[in-house]
Scaffold this motif. Structure first.
Motif, PDB file in Angstrom:
ATOM      1  N   LEU A   1       0.851  -1.184   0.000  1.00  0.00           N
ATOM      2  CA  LEU A   1       0.000   0.000   0.000  1.00  0.00           C
ATOM      3  C   LEU A   1       0.891   1.240   0.000  1.00  0.00           C
ATOM      4  O   LEU A   1       1.924   1.271   0.672  1.00  0.00           O
ATOM      5  CB  LEU A   1      -0.909   0.035   1.235  1.00  0.00           C
TER       6      LEU A   1
ATOM      7  N   ASP B   1       0.561   5.387   0.550  1.00  0.00           N
ATOM      8  CA  ASP B   1      -0.315   6.450   1.049  1.00  0.00           C
ATOM      9  C   ASP B   1      -1.722   5.926   1.316  1.00  0.00           C
ATOM     10  O   ASP B   1      -2.729   6.593   1.021  1.00  0.00           O
ATOM     11  CB  ASP B   1      -0.356   7.624   0.067  1.00  0.00           C
TER      12      ASP B   1
ATOM     13  N   GLU C   1      -3.302   3.582  -0.170  1.00  0.00           N
ATOM     14  CA  GLU C   1      -3.981   2.998  -1.330  1.00  0.00           C
ATOM     15  C   GLU C   1      -3.363   1.641  -1.683  1.00  0.00           C
ATOM     16  O   GLU C   1      -2.140   1.525  -1.811  1.00  0.00           O
ATOM     17  CB  GLU C   1      -3.874   3.936  -2.529  1.00  0.00           C
TER      18      GLU C   1
ATOM     19  N   VAL D   1      -1.908  -1.175  -3.791  1.00  0.00           N
ATOM     20  CA  VAL D   1      -1.236  -1.189  -5.093  1.00  0.00           C
ATOM     21  C   VAL D   1      -1.286  -2.584  -5.700  1.00  0.00           C
ATOM     22  O   VAL D   1      -1.756  -2.771  -6.825  1.00  0.00           O
ATOM     23  CB  VAL D   1       0.232  -0.721  -4.962  1.00  0.00           C
TER      24      VAL D   1
ATOM     25  N   CYS E   1       6.046   9.729   0.275  1.00  0.00           N
ATOM     26  CA  CYS E   1       5.092   8.622   0.340  1.00  0.00           C
ATOM     27  C   CYS E   1       5.203   7.839   1.644  1.00  0.00           C
ATOM     28  O   CYS E   1       6.279   7.725   2.237  1.00  0.00           O
ATOM     29  CB  CYS E   1       5.315   7.660  -0.824  1.00  0.00           C
TER      30      CYS E   1
END
Length: 294
Positions: free
Chosen positions: A166, A168, A170, A172, A228
């Motif tokens: 992940l 941030d 989110e 991946v 990040c």
């Protein structure tokens, strides 16, 4: 010319026969310059004592030294950098190792180059670090900085591990592989390079993600902004091992989350005048070398 640095600590690679001679040669030279010289405690023990020089712990060096001279290879520099970064003590490296990406002063030129640095003729460079914490059921169970890289790998397992990546917050991808290297620009010429990662110039504010033997052939290294937040969540039933600069390590369990961000700490490296990053790469990586003929 008056000295730019007046109190200097010497740190040497432990258990190396070449270190004692170099450490004492540098110590005597600096003393002759009228400087205060300390020898790091572990270094003194490994070379059979500090003679009539004062001995200092890393904490004392961090609190009192204006400069630390690291005699050894990149591993010695990494260890010193991690232990002194919070004190902001500048470091200069004298290379007794093999490659010497971080210890760029040649042993044969050590006294001359150190004399120039002591007189204030040098280039200073800041290298950012990574901050890593391991979360287990939402609670921190481990925390450390790293200058080169953080490596999540399969440890003693003879098979791949599986984890979610992940960035941030989110999702991946889910990856099956031997692990992942999370590298700073400083570490991009180390383990990450041997795993086909990109070389990042020290001036690049980026973090490289380099998969280790991924099962999916489309998995490729990715360079992220240093702002990040990177998270690796280990999926059951696999445990994993996490390495920091190839020195510290932590055994993680399935379900643990490895959270990596840019550290507020930075390492101050001093180079001799005329230092060139590209010349260093050319020398260490043998670029432009004449091909061998059988």
């Amino acid at each position: 010319m008056s000295a730019h640095f007046r109190s200097i600590a010497l740190i040497g690679k432990y258990q190396s026969p070449d270190v004692a001679e170099s450490v004492f040669a540098i110590a005597n030279y600096l003393r002759q310059r009228g400087l205060v010289v300390w020898i790091e405690q572990g270094t003194a023990s490994s070379v059979g004592g500090a003679g009539d020089f004062a001995v200092a712990t890393y904490e004392e060096i961090g609190a009192q030294a204006e400069l630390a001279v690291v005699v050894g290879g990149d591993g010695t520099m990494l260890n010193s950098a991690r232990r002194l970064a919070e004190h902001e003590v500048p470091l200069v490296g004298v290379n007794l190792g093999r490659l010497g990406f971080l210890t760029d002063v040649a042993r044969s030129e050590a006294l001359e180059r150190l004399g120039e640095i002591v007189d204030g003729r040098y280039r200073e460079e800041s290298r950012f670090m990574l901050d890593t914490e391991v979360l287990r059921s939402g609670q921190r169970v481990f925390h450390t900085p790293a200058l080169n890289d953080v490596v999540v790998n399969k440890g003693d397992l003879g098979r791949m591990i599986e984890f979610d990546l992940l960035i941030d917050g989110e999702f991946v991808y889910t990856q099956r592989s031997d692990g992942m290297i999370i590298s700073t620009p400083t570490g991009s010429t180390a383990y990450a390079l041997s795993s086909n990662g990109p070389i990042l110039h020290p001036g690049v504010d980026g973090i490289a993600l380099v998969p280790l033997c991924p099962h999916a052939l489309t998995a490729r290294p990715v360079t992220l902004p240093d702002s990040c937040r990177i998270e690796i969540v280990l999926l059951p039933p696999h445990d994993a091992r996490i390495h920091f600069d190839g020195q510290a390590r932590f055994d993680a369990r399935a379900g643990d989350c490895v959270k990596i961000t840019r550290s507020p700490l930075a390492v101050r490296l001093l180079h001799p005048e005329g230092y060139s990053y590209y010349a260093m790469l050319r020398e260490k990586l043998h670029w432009s070398a004449t091909p061998r003929h059988n």
